[in-house]
Design an enzyme around this catalytic site. Sequence first.
Site, mmCIF file in Angstrom:
data_model
loop_
_atom_site.group_PDB
_atom_site.id
_atom_site.type_symbol
_atom_site.label_atom_id
_atom_site.label_comp_id
_atom_site.label_asym_id
_atom_site.label_seq_id
_atom_site.Cartn_x
_atom_site.Cartn_y
_atom_site.Cartn_z
ATOM 1 N N LYS A 174 0.829 -1.219 0.000
ATOM 2 C CA LYS A 174 0.000 0.000 0.000
ATOM 3 C C LYS A 174 0.860 1.264 0.000
ATOM 4 O O LYS A 174 0.582 2.190 -0.733
ATOM 5 C CB LYS A 174 -0.892 0.060 1.256
ATOM 6 C CG LYS A 174 -1.983 -0.973 1.309
ATOM 7 C CD LYS A 174 -2.949 -0.685 2.463
ATOM 8 C CE LYS A 174 -2.324 -0.781 3.835
ATOM 9 N NZ LYS A 174 -1.832 -2.120 4.214
ATOM 10 N N ARG A 197 11.378 -6.725 4.031
ATOM 11 C CA ARG A 197 11.390 -5.307 4.400
ATOM 12 C C ARG A 197 12.052 -5.128 5.774
ATOM 13 O O ARG A 197 12.813 -4.191 5.986
ATOM 14 C CB ARG A 197 9.953 -4.778 4.411
ATOM 15 C CG ARG A 197 9.853 -3.282 4.732
ATOM 16 C CD ARG A 197 8.449 -2.754 4.567
ATOM 17 N NE ARG A 197 7.517 -3.350 5.521
ATOM 18 C CZ ARG A 197 6.203 -3.156 5.488
ATOM 19 N NH1 ARG A 197 5.660 -2.412 4.533
ATOM 20 N NH2 ARG A 197 5.411 -3.719 6.380
#
Length: 196
Positions: A13, A128
Amino acid sequence: MNLILFGPPGVGKGTQAARLASTYDLHHISTGDMLRSAISSGTPLGQTAKRHVESGGLVPDDVIIGLVREVLQDDISKGRGFLLDGFPRTLEQARSLDSLFDDLGIEDVRVVMLDAHENELVQRMLKRGEETGRKDDTEETIRHRLHVYEKQTHPVKAYYDARRKVDMVNGLGSVEEITGRIIKQLESASAPEPGV
Ligand code: AMP
């Protein structure tokens, strides 16, 4: 146009939101980024949010709703379009957002839902975490965030399905491919019908 970008943690997102905000000249409002920055500067908001964010739980609704309300009021007063990334995350937030839209006379809002398989989400967040050191991107916290998403955030989709059109977009593929899919959905649905 104003946008709500919705979907599970790790679906991309934030990356897509930044690209879309630049394409459509919208103010990118990421509640997660706002909270992380409040935590690192140690503000009162950061102190309240810290344990929730770091454990992968949600910050209380009243705190986050108050924050978003202020930012949206400011955008509206400046005539600026916005893109919400990571909000709403509960039914209570979705309802408050609708009543805020009513109060502020905001009608032009599109909802895009990005989705991907859970295994893919876990892999992306672990990667990440390694690359950025983000504290909530550890295996245990990731599992908890996905559980919180299923329990508290996924019901927001049904809430929107009953009230607005939700554009579903496959979140699997390259960053560019996914942006292309979202733009295609947004533009095909907003194009005037032939002969109208
Ligand atoms: P994100 O960057 O969107 O993945 O958000 C990171 C963390 O910030 C979440 O796991 C929550 O702890 C907190 N957070 C972000 N947005 C919200 C929200 N709308 N409501 C409650 N907590 C939030």
